[in-house]
Design a protein around this motif. Structure first.
Motif, PDB file in Angstrom:
ATOM      1  N   THR A 417       0.836  -1.206   0.000  1.00  4.54           N
ATOM      2  CA  THR A 417       0.000   0.000   0.000  1.00  4.54           C
ATOM      3  C   THR A 417       0.873   1.259   0.000  1.00  4.54           C
ATOM      4  N   VAL A 423      -2.649   5.909  -5.428  1.00  6.10           N
ATOM      5  CA  VAL A 423      -3.961   5.901  -6.111  1.00  6.10           C
ATOM      6  C   VAL A 423      -3.885   5.033  -7.365  1.00  6.10           C
ATOM      7  N   LEU A 426      -3.852   1.267  -6.668  1.00  6.25           N
ATOM      8  CA  LEU A 426      -5.170   0.657  -6.444  1.00  6.25           C
ATOM      9  C   LEU A 426      -5.899   0.444  -7.766  1.00  6.25           C
ATOM     10  N   ARG A 427      -5.664   1.364  -8.692  1.00  7.92           N
ATOM     11  CA  ARG A 427      -6.300   1.191 -10.009  1.00  7.92           C
ATOM     12  C   ARG A 427      -5.748  -0.055 -10.710  1.00  7.92           C
ATOM     13  N   ASP A 430      -7.669  -2.856  -9.395  1.00 14.04           N
ATOM     14  CA  ASP A 430      -9.026  -2.835  -9.978  1.00 14.04           C
ATOM     15  C   ASP A 430      -9.042  -3.506 -11.350  1.00 14.04           C
ATOM     16  N   SER A 527     -10.841  -1.497  -1.861  1.00 15.89           N
ATOM     17  CA  SER A 527     -11.414  -0.336  -1.171  1.00 15.89           C
ATOM     18  C   SER A 527     -10.394   0.798  -1.117  1.00 15.89           C
ATOM     19  N   ARG A 528     -10.912   1.993  -0.995  1.00 10.88           N
ATOM     20  CA  ARG A 528     -10.062   3.178  -0.933  1.00 10.88           C
ATOM     21  C   ARG A 528      -9.888   3.582   0.528  1.00 10.88           C
ATOM     22  N   ASN A 530      -9.828   5.705   3.868  1.00 10.35           N
ATOM     23  CA  ASN A 530     -10.738   6.730   4.354  1.00 10.35           C
ATOM     24  C   ASN A 530      -9.917   7.832   5.018  1.00 10.35           C
ATOM     25  N   LYS A 599     -11.615  12.710  -0.499  1.00 11.45           N
ATOM     26  CA  LYS A 599     -12.365  11.457  -0.553  1.00 11.45           C
ATOM     27  C   LYS A 599     -12.593  11.017  -2.003  1.00 11.45           C
ATOM     28  N   ALA A 602      -9.318   9.972  -3.523  1.00 14.23           N
ATOM     29  CA  ALA A 602      -8.535   9.057  -2.684  1.00 14.23           C
ATOM     30  C   ALA A 602      -7.106   9.545  -2.497  1.00 14.23           C
TER      31      ALA A 602
END
Ligand SMILES: [Zn+2]
Length: 886
Positions: A417, A423, A426-427, A430, A527-528, A530, A599, A602
């Motif tokens: 992470t 960002v 995470l893509r 996905d 998940s992104r 928080n 938010k 992200a």
């Protein structure tokens, strides 16, 4: 028919009249295609559009118990994107059961050998047929209603056997927008000298022909809808995709594919596809279809197309490529006009892989449709006959992949992470998950190989059914260096040679070479994080390292907020920021807005009370951006436009007329010219001599910017504008502006006699890099490289490389190639030609700048790892350097 089971997709045409349901044999009053459209399907110079297709499918859905039509979503331009499910009425009323069996076959972890055999007996073969992804390859779009009609109404034993044993998923066009554009264009110029001429714009709104290069990156909505059917809904054992190729050689290509073979593919996969290809070829021969070539042209190596990407998921992908007519206009081939050329067919002569050369004569749209229908039925026939082994072999290949992932390296890829650009990381996950990849997350810290990882890091285990896909996208490619003959010139790969996803995306991923243990939990979705809520009355700092930060800047500029980039590295609250950190003064933006931004994107927004007074910074001002769109249907322009939209860069398209007639400087601050040849920029499609291969485009779309346009562009820069040229367009800027730089791989600018640096005549045997990821070293203290890591991977696709020339102004070199070890993934020959040379240059001209970005910084929207060069160059267009006050 109306679907009542839980298929998780919206039933498209739901108005079923209970008084007119179809008779049991499925035929009845279903209108034949020619009666429906008012002419024979495939009639010379007669085409119908997308509405007719959807209307026809609606009718089949209403009237036949063999058909259900689903709307998978909408195309890019909002047209209904449909898929028909066609099978026997009995199968149609049990679709939920077969879907469930398919899920088990796709993930057969818990099946014994006996279970797998039983499943194979119980299940049906699932065959997806996809048509018309390439819109000018128009025949299959017209064939689409005839194919559906025959399957729906024919009661021959062969069709019955197909319907009993196969579930057919039929997508009549993978690009409905483009189909309609091509039909409209063709009809508009019917009976004129421009009949059948190429369109001046892209037939997929963003990708054009490259819509068939998107199938692991999933940028396009059409790709995503179909990939969902492939890897989450139906897991077709076979995907059959119809294309057309050049006109003057073989009539038809079928598998086997040509060398090289991608070593990650299961050998059983290609041996089955070889069988299908040869079976279809033999069936066609028996029906006197001539001119079929196999083992040629199309290689078994590269990822990215709709029909090949499924290979790495143990699904067969059968491609057919028909010789083209001129859209719907027939062509005549006199004796001697047909030629060989290309892998597997050096001459147009009889060979073992080309047993019956077509002799020539007229070639019409209807001929293509006849071949395509015959191929479809031959393929479905074999799928029906062998459905049990097809289903079983799919289970077997999936089981073999699971076993291989446990017994040989790599065992996993770990995506921490903690990332330079979290960002984008995470893509990447996905995208993999949309491709059917299983992703886990660590629930405790762990060690694997030499590496230590943390709770929350993502783990992609290789022990999974689609292991070939994971491995092929995550590892570094080594292209087998094929040569025409020993010591001869390289044989050009079909497309690019390297596509390692973490490198292209600038994401750290660790390959784990040894077995390891860790506490893992499989994730349903990515998940992104928080972000903690922000507080009033503190300054905001956003790291420049995420691509998403560029979007944040655009959103803030859109509301006229003050945004600064700090020129030097700083430390705030113990966190070090590299040069370019984005600073927004306290109370410049309402706290709710910043919370929402953090938010939505992200991204992490940090706060500080510390005054940054005295820091040197760039005040970023809103900019007027123009993207040049030539009339040559430039795909790089389309992909660039897509990225600009994704990251919310306000922009306008500029065409040749705008360039020639506008006051560019008053309308724009920054102009991008996409990757295209210098000559094309100036002259467009204008040729010195008539082009006998293609009807002329209408005069209105013939030109480039012309000599007047060149003057306008130079004036734009001299008056303070920024010109960004991408790829080959850099040659245009070097030549026309007389920039102090030389592209060493072309003759740009023409070298002086005796100059040892001259690039003229660089042959493939001296330098060759057809699409590989190369190391670049980045000077990220240069504003254009703000936010970049010190090393990155650049997509080099026959790109220029620059030797800057000393002169009176300061030329910045934000990125350059190292002195050794250039290749990260793919193939390069003669790397010494570009070692140590510049990859990106920022050259002041008059009051403005020219930024040369040589490699594919935004190649097919697949290289987020280098987007920042483009983003920064745009956002700096009106930047003002200053010292921050209190
Ligand atoms: Zn094609």
């Amino acid at each position: 028919m109306k679907l009542t089971d839980n298929l998780n997709v919206r039933v498209y045409f739901f108005l079923v009249c209970i008084f007119c349901s179809a008779p049991p044999d499925g035929s009845g009053q279903i209108k034949a295609p020619e009666d429906f459209v008012g002419h024979k399907i495939g009639e010379d110079r007669q085409l119908f559009g997308w509405e007719k297709v959807t209307d026809y499918y609606r009718m089949l859905d209403d009237q036949s118990d063999r058909v259900a039509v689903l709307e998978l979503g909408q195309s890019t331009k909002g047209k209904p994107f449909i898929m028909a499910i066609i099978s026997s009425p009995h199968n149609m009323s049990n679709l939920a059961k077969y879907k469930n069996l398919q899920k088990q076959a796709a993930n057969p972890r818990h099946l014994s050998e006996a279970d797998a055999r039983l499943l194979a007996r119980e299940n049906k073969a699932v065959v997806m047929i996809t048509l018309n992804i390439h819109s000018t390859e128009i025949a299959s779009s017209q064939e689409s209603i005839e194919l559906a009609y025959i399957l729906t109404t024919d009661n021959s034993p062969r069709t019955q056997r197909i319907l009993d044993n196969v579930i057919i998923l039929l997508i009549p066009s993978l690009n409905p927008d483009g189909m309609q554009m091509v039909v409209d264009w063709y009809n508009q110029y019917l009976d004129t000298p421009h009949e059948g001429s190429p369109m001046p714009y892209l037939y997929h709104p963003y990708a054009g022909h490259d819509n068939n290069r998107d199938w692991f990156m999933m940028n396009l909505t059409e790709t995503r809808m179909v990939s969902r059917q492939y890897y989450h809904e139906w897991f077709p054992h076979i995907v059959y995709d119809q294309h057309q190729m050049r006109s003057g050689s073989a009539r038809l290509f079928l598998p086997p594919y040509a060398d090289p073979v991608n070593p990650n593919l299961h050998p059983l996969l290609h041996s089955q596809m070889n069988k299908f290809g040869k079976h279809i070829a033999s069936e066609l021969q028996a029906k006197n279809f001539r001119g079929v070539v196999t083992d040629a042209f199309f290689t078994a190596w590269w990822q990215g197309t709709s029909v090949m990407t499924p290979w790495w998921h143990n699904m067969m992908g059968i491609l057919s490529e028909m010789a083209s007519a001129q859209i719907a206009t027939p062509l005549y081939f006199p004796k001697g006009s047909l030629t060989g050329g290309g892998e597997g067919l050096p001459e147009y002569n009889q060979r073992m892989n080309f047993l019956d050369p077509w002799p020539g004569g007229w070639w019409r749209l209807r001929d293509i449709i006849d071949y395509e229908l015959a191929i479809s039925f031959a393929l479905l026939d074999l799928a029906a006959a062998e459905k049990e082994s097809i289903v079983y072999n799919f289970c077997k290949m999936n089981l073999d992949a699971i076993a291989k992932g446990k017994s040989e390296p790599p065992y996993a890829y770990v995506v921490p992470t903690l990332q330079h650009d979290p960002v984008t990381a995470l893509r990447l996950l996905d995208i993999l998950m949309l491709g059917g990849v299983e992703v886990h997350q660590a629930t405790a810290d762990f060690t694997a190989g030499h590496f230590k990882f943390s709770n929350g890091d993502y783990v992609i285990l290789l022990s999974q059914p689609f292991r070939p896909y994971v491995k092929d996208l995550m590892e570094r490619q080594r292209y087998p260096e094929l040569r025409a003959y020993a010591g001869g010139p390289p044989v050009r790969p079909y497309d690019i040679a390297g596509w390692t996803l973490p490198l292209m995306m600038g994401v750290d991923a660790f390959e784990i070479e040894r077995p390891f243990s860790a506490e893992l939990s499989q994730v349903e979705s990515i998940s992104r994080p928080n972000p903690p809520p922000l507080v009033e009355d503190k300054h905001f700092i956003i790291s420049h390292t995420t691509n998403a930060s560029a979007r944040a800047v655009n959103l803030l500029l859109a509301e006229n907020r003050k945004v600064y980039w700090l020129k030097n590295a700083i430390e705030v609250n113990g966190q070090r920021y590299q040069p370019g950190a984005i600073y927004i003064p306290r109370n410049e933006v309402k706290i709710d807005k910043m919370n929402a931004l953090s938010k939505a994107l992200a991204i992490e927004i940090k706060q500080t009370e510390k005054s940054l007074a005295g820091q040197v910074a760039y005040l970023i001002k809103d900019f007027k951006l123009g993207l040049y769109q030539p009339w040559t249907a430039n795909m790089d322009e389309g992909w660039t436009r897509l990225i600009l939209e994704q990251f919310e860069f306000p922009h306008k398209t500029i065409d040749n007329v705008n360039i020639r007639t506008s006051n560019l400087r008053s309308e724009f601050d920054v102009i991008i010219i996409p990757d295209m040849e210098a000559k094309q920029i100036i002259s467009g499609r204008k040729k010195d001599k008539p082009d006998i291969y293609s009807p002329p485009v209408p005069d209105a779309y013939l030109d480039g910017i012309g000599e007047d346009g060149v003057k306008k562009v130079i004036e734009f820069v001299e008056k303070g504008g920024t010109l960004i040229t991408l790829g080959s367009a850099c040659d245009f800027a070097i030549e026309q502006f007389g920039l102090p730089a030389m592209n060493v791989l072309s003759d740009t600018p023409p070298a002086r006699a005796g100059d040892p640096l001259r690039g003229k005549d660089v042959k493939d045997t001296e330098f060759f890099c057809p699409g590989s990821l190369l190391q670049i070293l980045v000077d990220n203290s240069e504003p254009i490289a703000f936010g970049m890591p010190e090393k990155a991977a650049a997509m080099f696709v026959n790109s220029p490389a620059f030797r800057p020339i000393y002169w009176r102004n300061r030329t910045a070199v934000p990125a350059y190639y190292p002195d050794d070890n250039l290749l990260l993934s793919g193939w390069i020959d003669g790397e010494d030609k570009i070692q140590g040379l510049a990859a990106v240059l920022d050259i002041p001209v008059g009051k403005g700048h020219v930024v040369l970005i040589g490699f594919g910084a935004q190649h097919r929207a697949q290289t987020p790892g280098t987007y920042k060069f483009l983003f920064n160059a745009i956002q700096l267009a009106r930047a003002e350097e200053l010292v921050l006050e209190k």
